[in-house]
Motif scaffolding. Sequence first.
Motif: not given
Lengths: 77, 285
Positions: A62-63, A66-67, A69-70
């Motif tokens: 998932e990381l 999220l990266l 997304f960030a």
Amino acid sequence: MILLADAIDTAIIGKGLMIGGGFIGPGIGIGLIGGNYLQAVGRNPEAAKFLGQALVFVAIVELFALLAFASIFIVTK
Amino acid sequence: MNLIATKFIAATGPVTHIAPSALFYFHGLTITNSMLYGWICIVFMIILFVWAAHRMTIKPKKGIIQIIEVIADFIINTIETAFEDKQRARKYVPYFVTLFFFLLFNNWSGLLPFANDAFTAHGAPLLRPLTGDLNATLAAAIVTMIYVYVSSIRESGSFRKYLSHFFVGSPLNPMYLVLGLLEMLSDFTRVISLSLRLFLNIAIGEIIVAVFAYLGHAIAPLSAVAFYLIDMFDGALQAFIFTILTIMYLAIVVNHVTAHDEHEDLTDGATPETMGVFPQNGEVA
């Protein structure tokens, strides 16, 4: 002469591509983890106790989503 | 009611916060809103756990004490199963159980109605969750990894023996040297991945709640409540994962130590133990 890049907000296209592209891999990855977990439970119901370990790997995958997304907060025109 | 409304209904676009904002300055130190809320959480935790510890009995009680007991027992069991030696595992229980509860409370603190945009000071939210701030998660990851490294070196016996865990064979062999150095490099990325995972999950969880509250418009509470519940689950999951991953990083080294004889020289280049490489001539390793 108006350049196409000036007329279009390229940052929005970039953000869209980033979200779309960045979520494909983790999507496949989490699907594989979940699918294989259910397959393992189907073969051997005793394996249901490994849900916690499956969730650990979900979080690792998932990381990367999220990266992506960030990163949309970094992209500006 | 007003507090809940400001939490869910965003008037002009989704309000998002990534970086913490300074509230006031104290002798040259910047006190940010996430630090303030972190301290409030810590004080609340100390009061709650001191209160609970005085009321623990052998016969289980109902209520909040039982919930704390169940969660602590779950983490203790996880630690004990990760290590091969239960006596060795017992030493590391206090730190990791504290870490889990600290992260759990701070992850959930952002979901309370008085957090984020409910109260503002100089246009910035007064209270933000501590784990929704990269500074805090980086600090948590660095402190935890230093603890893991120090414990690993102590369990290995000496610094040289600890370093030898990275090499499958003799470091004089160029391939083992490169593999060992790569292994060391990937060891340092753990700090970054741990801190980024926690920070992004919490910060983005709040952004998603804000975005869906904005999209929902008049029915904002209905459209955001699903993501609110996901945030609750995710907060608990991320606290668990931070804890379990650091336990595993420690358990790998500790279990490696117990797998060998005390006086066995691991840097001896004769027989690599792993990677499916077996000695020639049919001799037993």
